[in-house]
Design a protein around this motif. Structure first.
Motif, PDB file in Angstrom:
ATOM      1  N   LEU A 138      10.524   0.715   3.555  1.00  0.00           N
ATOM      2  CA  LEU A 138      10.632   0.748   2.123  1.00  0.00           C
ATOM      3  C   LEU A 138      11.140   2.098   1.738  1.00  0.00           C
ATOM      4  O   LEU A 138      10.265   2.918   1.524  1.00  0.00           O
ATOM      5  N   GLU A 139      12.457   2.341   1.521  1.00  0.00           N
ATOM      6  CA  GLU A 139      13.001   3.736   1.294  1.00  0.00           C
ATOM      7  C   GLU A 139      14.326   3.529   0.566  1.00  0.00           C
ATOM      8  O   GLU A 139      14.841   2.531   0.223  1.00  0.00           O
ATOM      9  N   GLU A 165       0.556  -1.091  -0.141  1.00  0.00           N
ATOM     10  CA  GLU A 165       0.173   0.119  -0.155  1.00  0.00           C
ATOM     11  C   GLU A 165       0.927   1.417  -0.150  1.00  0.00           C
ATOM     12  O   GLU A 165       0.688   2.273  -0.599  1.00  0.00           O
ATOM     13  N   LEU A 166       1.982   1.220   0.752  1.00  0.00           N
ATOM     14  CA  LEU A 166       2.877   2.368   0.901  1.00  0.00           C
ATOM     15  C   LEU A 166       3.503   2.703  -0.316  1.00  0.00           C
ATOM     16  O   LEU A 166       3.506   3.889  -0.900  1.00  0.00           O
ATOM     17  N   ARG A 167       3.841   1.572  -1.123  1.00  0.00           N
ATOM     18  CA  ARG A 167       4.417   1.963  -2.409  1.00  0.00           C
ATOM     19  C   ARG A 167       3.320   2.223  -3.490  1.00  0.00           C
ATOM     20  O   ARG A 167       3.705   3.063  -4.259  1.00  0.00           O
ATOM     21  N   THR A 168       2.189   1.676  -3.396  1.00  0.00           N
ATOM     22  CA  THR A 168       1.273   2.020  -4.782  1.00  0.00           C
ATOM     23  C   THR A 168       0.353   3.099  -4.269  1.00  0.00           C
ATOM     24  O   THR A 168      -0.292   4.017  -5.235  1.00  0.00           O
ATOM     25  N   SER A 169      -0.001   3.699  -3.075  1.00  0.00           N
ATOM     26  CA  SER A 169      -0.946   4.706  -2.612  1.00  0.00           C
ATOM     27  C   SER A 169      -0.369   5.535  -1.724  1.00  0.00           C
ATOM     28  O   SER A 169      -0.823   6.553  -1.533  1.00  0.00           O
ATOM     29  N   GLY A 170       0.616   5.239  -1.427  1.00  0.00           N
ATOM     30  CA  GLY A 170       1.498   6.122  -0.367  1.00  0.00           C
ATOM     31  C   GLY A 170       0.694   6.042   1.089  1.00  0.00           C
ATOM     32  O   GLY A 170       1.098   7.004   2.067  1.00  0.00           O
ATOM     33  N   VAL A 198      -1.938   2.690 -12.379  1.00  0.00           N
ATOM     34  CA  VAL A 198      -1.187   3.415 -11.369  1.00  0.00           C
ATOM     35  C   VAL A 198      -0.276   2.193 -10.401  1.00  0.00           C
ATOM     36  O   VAL A 198       0.568   2.633 -10.141  1.00  0.00           O
ATOM     37  N   THR A 199      -1.173   1.347 -10.004  1.00  0.00           N
ATOM     38  CA  THR A 199      -0.628   0.313  -9.255  1.00  0.00           C
ATOM     39  C   THR A 199       0.566  -0.399  -9.719  1.00  0.00           C
ATOM     40  O   THR A 199       1.604  -0.413  -9.255  1.00  0.00           O
TER      41      THR A 199
END
Length: 619
Positions: free
Chosen positions: A511-512, A422-427, A474-475
């Motif tokens: 994840l950064e 979720e963090l990767r695809t929607s923040g 987008v995902t």
């Protein structure tokens, strides 16, 4: 049929012209960088000291950075950015083209009339993205071409925007050309125009005795015939035999390890729009001192069997850091320098405690693709009853995604694993309450989402938009897929830690981007690997070059009290590619510091490759 001398001459001429064209492009890019930088700052040795200055220099270079873009490069840990940082940002942040601008306006103008109402434009600018005030919007619309009905002809507006941007760049370049003080600041003090085919001045290197590289590589001086004189220089040449980087002197997984206890986790390198690479990071806990074997390798997704897997050629490495009193105080222990085909490993002994595992890839092979996709894959279709369904190709891609984000490999997604997705695809993260709603609507086992549940969740998203695949794309794009459903801008990997005398515990914690900790670890690993090479008698600037498996890394160490600019020339290298994407470039190194000059790998591992680099001290 054998080629004629005339054909060979034509081919050589074409290659020469191609090189000249590439050099000319690099020269223009670099000139624009300096023009924009010196339009705001007094010298290329002066650093950018605030977000406002960063925004100004980017605007002078024809960029229109959003606040999100500024925050990407100016984080809470940033105190300044130097000229080399600025050049790197400009390479990543490409200016918008007219087609891209028109496409963005076209999404608002659903009727495709070519116009947008004043009220509609104001609503968008004040409610979406980097929200503007009404006063700021009004100042823009006063300059825009609204017709008598209060509508914006956005095609004309795009032309106005592009011409204004070009005028800004031209003004910066003109100032650089006409100001004698700025002209003297050019690298190499070259006050005339840049000759065709030569990007920047490069020193002629005198023959010097070379020291040995680790791993038995040879080093010899080398300098291009077009080189010019400079204050100090050093040259390095490393010749690597075909596929030799794939061999290892030590088997990473001997039979004696069969009884060892292991912890494993998957992860992924993701390529950002600006070219930055982010990845999962891990914390490792060892309850007692033990012999260890740590490995990392690209992950071959089970569902991808038979498909092209470009990420399998991406280089990987893992840096092991010891956590002391604080997370900020991490000490480099070692890194995975042993290699067995695509696997990299480290064997040694570690004491009880907490360690960080930082994955790394050079960016030589994981980079933005230039291949144009002929057609866009279909994601959904309607059956005979008019019900939406996922296409076979999209289902296969989603199952590949599932394998990548299923970090523990148990065939289920925990809330923690799903939140990395979720963090990767929607923040945004999914909280416990939202997870409970998922549990009511999608298949779960032991409070974890199944593969079928994950597929159904994506189908629900398609239904929510009545079949519009926009959000689905987008995902996929954020996960490294292109429009043909090929994973080209991501590299899934698997990390394994095996311990002889205890059970290691490992979990993904972030994840950064690698950040300062990884940069320091990289520099330290190179400095610890071999003897430094002084830069032509300067006494305070040193070049460290290290070969680790399939890559060569060069680090510049500046021990002086002043900033230095180092000119890097790779024109004599053969069958090589570097992470910067430039044959010739400049690096500015702060006083009492060190930084990575470049990472270099073979373009084709089946052929011999030669790393031949000249580092020159300009000032």
């Amino acid at each position: 049929m054998a080629s004629t001398p005339g054909n060979q001459k034509s081919t050589l001429s074409g290659n020469s012209q191609g090189k000249k064209s590439q050099h000319a492009e690099e020269a223009i890019f670099y000139m624009n960088c300096r023009a924009a930088y010196l339009a705001v700052l007094k010298s290329s040795l002066e650093n950018i000291k605030s977000k406002e200055q960063l925004s100004l220099v980017l605007q002078q270079a024809g960029r229109n950075p959003s606040q999100k873009t500024i925050n990407k490069y100016w984080t809470s840990q940033t105190s300044s950015l130097n000229f080399d940082d600025f050049c790197a940002i400009l390479k990543k942040e490409k200016p918008a083209t007219k087609n891209e601008l028109l496409e963005a306006f076209g999404k608002i103008d659903t009727d495709k009339a070519g116009y947008i109402s004043h009220d509609e434009l104001c609503k968008i600018l004040t409610t979406r993205g980097d929200r503007m005030t009404w006063e700021e919007v009004t100042s823009i619309t006063k300059q825009a071409d609204f017709n008598c009905n209060g509508k914006l002809d956005y095609n004309k507006f795009c032309e106005l925007y592009l011409s204004t941007r070009e005028q800004c760049c031209k003004a910066a370049r003109a100032r650089l050309e006409t100001d004698p003080r700025l002209r003297q600041q050019r690298l190499g003090n070259q006050t005339g125009t840049v000759p065709e085919g030569i990007t920047l001045p490069c020193p002629r290197v005198c023959s010097k005795p070379a020291h040995k590289l680790p791993k038995g590589d040879s080093r010899a001086p080398s300098g291009p015939s077009s080189a010019q004189s400079s204050k100090a220089s050093s040259s390095t040449t490393v010749t690597v035999a075909a596929s030799s980087s794939r061999n290892t002197k030590l088997i990473i997984e001997p039979d004696t390890m069969k009884e060892w206890q292991c912890a494993q986790s998957r992860g992924c390198f993701y390529l950002e729009e600006n070219g930055e690479i982010i990845s999962h990071k891990y914390r490792l806990h060892l309850p007692q001192r033990s012999a260890l074997c740590v490995t990392i390798k690209p992950f071959r997704i089970p569902q991808a069997q038979g498909k092209p897997c470009p990420w399998l050629s991406v280089d990987t490495a893992l840096f092991i850091l010891k956590e002391n009193e604080t997370q900020e105080n991490l000490q480099l222990v070692s890194f995975t320098e042993l290699q067995n085909k695509e696997m990299f490993g480290w064997r040694g002994e570690l004491g009880a405690g907490v360690y960080w595992l930082l994955p790394f890839t050079t960016g030589c092979r994981l980079r933005k693709g230039k291949t144009q996709i002929a057609g866009e894959a279909k994601l959904v279709w309607r059956d005979e009853d008019g019900e939406l369904a996922l296409t076979k190709e999209f289902r296969a891609a989603l199952l590949d995604v599932f394998e990548t984000i299923d970090l523990d490999g148990n065939g289920l997604l925990s809330l923690e694993e799903y939140n990395f997705f979720e963090l990767r695809t929607s923040g945004e993260k999914c909280d416990q309450e939202a997870w409970a709603v998922c549990k009511e609507n999608f298949e779960m086992k032991k409070n974890e989402l199944t593969r079928q549940g994950f597929l159904d969740l994506n189908l629900m998203e398609a239904n929510d938009r009545d079949g519009d695949p926009w959000d689905l794309w987008v995902t996929l794009l954020s996960l490294g897929y292109n429009r043909a459903l090929e994973m080209t801008e991501a590299c899934p990997f698997v990390v394994e830690v095996c311990a002889e005398r205890c059970r290691p515990r490992m979990r993904a914690i972030a994840l950064e981007a690698g950040g300062a900790q990884l940069s320091r670890a990289l520099c330290s690993s190179v400095l610890n690997a071999g003897e430094p090479q002084g830069l032509g008698g300067s006494g305070s600037v040193f070049i460290h070059t290290c070969r680790a498996g399939s890559r060569i890394t060069s680090v510049i160490e500046n021990k002086s009290e002043n900033k230095v600019i180092i000119h890097v020339n790779n024109e004599q290298s053969k069958n090589c590619l570097n992470n910067r994407g430039l044959t010739v470039f400049a690096v500015e190194v702060a006083p009492k510091s060190m930084m990575i000059s470049q990472h270099v790998m073979a373009l084709n591992e089946q052929e011999e490759w030669i790393y031949s680099c000249v580092h020159s001290l300009v000032c």
